[in-house]
Design a protein around this motif. Structure first.
Motif, short mmCIF file in Angstrom:
data_model
loop_
_atom_site.label_atom_id
_atom_site.label_comp_id
_atom_site.label_asym_id
_atom_site.label_seq_id
_atom_site.Cartn_x
_atom_site.Cartn_y
_atom_site.Cartn_z
N VAL B 46 0.85 -1.20 0.00
CA VAL B 46 0.00 0.00 0.00
C VAL B 46 0.88 1.25 0.00
CG1 VAL B 46 -1.71 1.31 1.33
CG2 VAL B 46 -1.92 -1.17 1.15
N ARG B 47 1.90 1.23 0.86
CA ARG B 47 2.81 2.39 0.94
C ARG B 47 3.51 2.62 -0.40
NH1 ARG B 47 4.28 0.50 6.03
NH2 ARG B 47 6.12 -0.53 5.17
N VAL B 48 4.04 1.54 -0.95
CA VAL B 48 4.77 1.64 -2.24
C VAL B 48 3.85 2.20 -3.31
CG1 VAL B 48 5.73 0.26 -4.12
CG2 VAL B 48 6.49 -0.14 -1.78
N SER B 49 2.66 1.63 -3.41
CA SER B 49 1.74 2.05 -4.48
C SER B 49 1.37 3.52 -4.33
CB SER B 49 0.46 1.21 -4.45
OG SER B 49 0.57 0.15 -5.35
N LEU B 50 0.96 3.93 -3.12
CA LEU B 50 0.48 5.30 -2.95
C LEU B 50 1.59 6.33 -3.16
CD1 LEU B 50 -2.09 5.03 -0.01
CD2 LEU B 50 -2.49 5.01 -2.47
N ALA B 51 2.75 6.06 -2.55
CA ALA B 51 3.84 7.04 -2.62
C ALA B 51 4.38 7.14 -4.05
CB ALA B 51 4.95 6.66 -1.66
N LEU B 52 4.66 5.97 -4.65
CA LEU B 52 5.30 6.01 -5.97
C LEU B 52 4.30 6.44 -7.06
CD1 LEU B 52 7.76 2.97 -5.85
CD2 LEU B 52 8.13 5.37 -5.24
N THR B 53 3.02 6.08 -6.89
CA THR B 53 2.03 6.53 -7.87
C THR B 53 1.86 8.05 -7.79
OG1 THR B 53 0.85 4.43 -7.71
CG2 THR B 53 -0.34 6.24 -8.73
N ALA B 54 1.87 8.57 -6.57
CA ALA B 54 1.75 10.03 -6.41
C ALA B 54 2.92 10.73 -7.12
CB ALA B 54 1.72 10.41 -4.93
N LEU B 55 4.12 10.15 -6.95
CA LEU B 55 5.29 10.73 -7.61
C LEU B 55 5.15 10.64 -9.13
CD1 LEU B 55 8.11 11.93 -7.37
CD2 LEU B 55 9.04 9.62 -7.17
N ASN B 124 13.37 -3.66 -11.17
CA ASN B 124 13.22 -3.98 -9.74
C ASN B 124 13.75 -2.87 -8.82
OD1 ASN B 124 11.91 -6.36 -10.23
ND2 ASN B 124 13.82 -7.53 -10.39
N SER B 125 13.32 -1.66 -9.09
CA SER B 125 13.70 -0.52 -8.24
C SER B 125 12.55 0.47 -8.22
CB SER B 125 14.94 0.17 -8.81
OG SER B 125 14.61 0.76 -10.05
N ALA B 126 12.61 1.40 -7.27
CA ALA B 126 11.57 2.44 -7.21
C ALA B 126 11.58 3.26 -8.50
CB ALA B 126 11.81 3.34 -6.00
N ALA B 127 12.77 3.52 -9.02
CA ALA B 127 12.86 4.31 -10.25
C ALA B 127 12.18 3.58 -11.41
CB ALA B 127 14.33 4.56 -10.59
N ALA B 128 12.39 2.26 -11.48
CA ALA B 128 11.77 1.48 -12.55
C ALA B 128 10.25 1.47 -12.38
CB ALA B 128 12.31 0.06 -12.51
N PHE B 129 9.81 1.37 -11.14
CA PHE B 129 8.37 1.36 -10.83
C PHE B 129 7.74 2.67 -11.31
CE2 PHE B 129 4.58 1.77 -8.36
CZ PHE B 129 4.18 0.50 -7.99
N PHE B 198 -0.42 -3.29 -13.98
CA PHE B 198 0.05 -4.60 -13.55
C PHE B 198 0.95 -5.25 -14.60
CE2 PHE B 198 -0.70 -9.26 -13.50
CZ PHE B 198 -0.06 -9.56 -12.31
N GLY B 199 0.42 -5.31 -15.82
CA GLY B 199 1.12 -6.04 -16.88
C GLY B 199 2.52 -5.51 -17.13
N ALA B 200 2.69 -4.20 -17.13
CA ALA B 200 4.01 -3.62 -17.40
C ALA B 200 4.89 -3.67 -16.15
CB ALA B 200 3.86 -2.19 -17.89
N VAL B 201 4.26 -3.34 -15.01
CA VAL B 201 5.05 -3.25 -13.76
C VAL B 201 5.59 -4.61 -13.34
CG1 VAL B 201 4.86 -2.77 -11.29
CG2 VAL B 201 3.93 -1.16 -12.92
N ILE B 202 4.82 -5.66 -13.57
CA ILE B 202 5.29 -6.98 -13.10
C ILE B 202 6.57 -7.39 -13.84
CG2 ILE B 202 3.99 -8.48 -14.69
CD1 ILE B 202 3.35 -10.19 -12.17
N VAL B 203 6.75 -6.85 -15.04
CA VAL B 203 7.98 -7.15 -15.79
C VAL B 203 9.13 -6.29 -15.30
CG1 VAL B 203 9.04 -7.19 -18.08
CG2 VAL B 203 6.63 -7.81 -17.81
N THR B 204 8.85 -4.98 -15.11
CA THR B 204 9.96 -4.05 -14.82
C THR B 204 10.24 -3.91 -13.32
OG1 THR B 204 8.44 -2.19 -14.75
CG2 THR B 204 9.47 -2.66 -16.87
#
Lengths: 232, 254
Positions: B46-55, B124-129, B198-204
């Motif tokens: 939840v934290r990852v999704s909200l913070a990184l999506t906001a960014l 597999n990093s926040a930047a990639a996400f 989902f489809g793109a993120v699960i790869v990167t």
């Protein structure tokens, strides 16, 4: 001093007009609908660009290259009111003034508000006022900045006669006092003649006759102009 | 009168069918579990999704709004080229996008090697996400924002300019206030698109796992009971935020 040589191709003909206006002068551009009057005004305002020519006003070269709209020392009033619907009447009137809130308190804005009868609608949203009121607001907004050149493109269309009379009287009074140059376009001679003593008649993009109204009415240069003056 | 009732009845039937999938939240799947296999993974997702999506959305707004404005107002014949590019980004299937991003930013390319040298892992990093979310949502934002800006009468902007306002001030005082409902809708679409990717993120970016990937992991490792809490949070964060933006925009407009 405005000196505008405008050449611009339009469907069917090319506008080739040379308009000169001295300090404090008024000039009417008179002609049938589609004669190219609005093209001339639009080019001076900067809404459209000439194909070639030159437009200068005092030390400013407005074309070429095209001077950005916000640097043009003029005001432009068209048939449409184009008020900002999300703002109040007051905010519309002082829109172009630095520090709008303080500008509301100035004597000049107060005079515009009073003379144009805007007190009752001053706090209203511009989207919620009538067509006649909107016209008065647009006029006040245009004059609030005390522009050195005022361009009027058929600003009295669809207004009733008492309001037209009132607006012309107000414009006449302020032009005398502020001394701005005035270039007005209309296809109705009786309205233009009340506002501008001098007239340039335009046909198919060219000035076919220029002078005072009496001279043009007495001896129109072309049959089409004679007919237009008779029907107007 | 009668046809009006028929219309309403038809609308009600359609709406029930449309929203019926939400009934799945009440399906008996057994006792719900907060996490799948790893304690704390749900809260982290939840934290990852909200913070990184906001960014990601902030980046999309900052970079996408001038593009939308250019397409709506300034572009000439070149518009076709830029719009086609935006459409390609919109129409690329998510899984294909993920694979393409992995390849284009991977170690086999110049940019990929540069990123490695700079110490920015391209997977597999926040930047990639964040980058993947930006790629997945920018096109949608630009298309919607362009329409919102184009709907503001150009003559009003010209009027403001002739009253002495420079282009940036015209945007701030005229274009933005009049386009804000449409821009809010654009942000909403981009938000849902990025958050739900989902489809793109699960790869990167399998790690750090955001909500969609974590839901999938939980489904795989512990089944539906471990999916339900995260599913509800996923819905609550995907749906109400855009609604809130809409409500705020409308309240200001009233």
């Amino acid at each position: 001093m405005l000196d505008a040589r405008i050449i611009k191709a339009r469907a069917g003909f090319t506008v080739e007009a040379h308009i000169r206006l001295g300090a404090g002068e008024r000039l009417a551009l008179f002609g049938a609908s589609g004669a190219g009057k609005s093209t001339v005004l639009g080019c001076i305002a900067g809404i459209e660009n000439p194909d070639s020519g030159e437009i200068r006003m005092g030390a400013d070269t407005m074309f070429p290259p095209p001077l950005p709209l916000h640097r043009r020392p003029l005001a432009y009033l068209t048939q449409k009111d184009l008020l900002f619907p999300h703002l109040s009447v007051a905010e519309n009137v002082v829109f172009g003034l630095a520090n709008g809130a303080a500008a509301e308190a100035t004597r000049w804005v107060g005079e515009l508000r009073e003379r144009l009868g805007l007190e009752a609608i001053w706090p209203n949203r511009a989207a919620n006022i009538s067509g006649g009121e909107a016209r008065r607001v647009a006029l006040a907004r245009m004059l609030a900045r005390r522009p050195p050149l005022v361009l009027l493109d058929e600003p009295f269309v669809a207004l009733d006669r008492p309001l037209i009379r009132d607006l012309i009287a107000a414009l006449d009074e302020w032009q005398r006092r502020l001394g701005f140059m005035l270039l007005a376009v209309d296809h109705r001679a009786e309205i233009l003649a009340r506002l501008c003593p001098q007239v340039a008649a335009i046909e198919r993009g060219r000035v076919v006759q220029q002078g005072d109204w009496n001279a043009i009415i007495a001896a129109p240069a072309t049959p089409a102009l004679a007919q237009l003056l008779t029907s107007a | 009168m009668r046809s009006n009732w028929m219309n309403r009845l038809a609308m009600a039937a359609f709406t029930i069918a449309l929203l019926y999938p939400l009934a799945g939240l009440g399906a008996p799947v057994g006792r719900w579990r907060w996490d799948g296999g790893i304690p704390g993974s749900t809260a982290s997702a939840v934290r990852v999704s909200l913070a990184l999506t906001a960014l990601a959305i902030a980046i999309v707004i900052v970079a996408g709004t001038p593009v939308a404005w250019y397409l709506a107002r300034r572009a000439g014949r070149d518009r076709v080229v830029w719009e086609a590019a935006v459409l390609i980004s919109v129409l690329t299937p998510p899984l294909a996008l993920g694979l393409l991003l992995s390849l284009a930013y991977g170690p086999a390319t110049v940019i990929g090697r540069l990123l490695i040298r700079l110490g920015v892992p391209a997977s597999n990093s926040a930047a990639a996400f964040v980058a993947t979310q930006v790629y997945a949502s920018a096109g949608y934002y630009i298309v919607a924002a362009r329409a919102a800006i184009a709907a503001v009468p150009r003559e009003l902007e010209q009027t403001a300019a002739l009253l002495g306002l420079a282009p940036a001030a015209v945007f701030r005082r005229v274009t933005f206030p009049l386009a804000r409902l449409g821009l809010a809708a654009a942000v909403s679409i981009a938000w849902v698109r990025a958050l739900g990717e989902f489809g793109a993120v699960i790869v990167t970016a399998y790690y750090p796992a955001g909500m969609p990937v974590q839901i999938w992991i939980n489904l795989q490792t512990a089944g539906m009971p471990a999916v339900m809490p995260l599913l509800i949070i996923f819905l609550l964060t995907a749906l109400p935020l855009p609604w809130l933006i809409h409500l705020l925009a409308q309240a200001r407009d009233a």
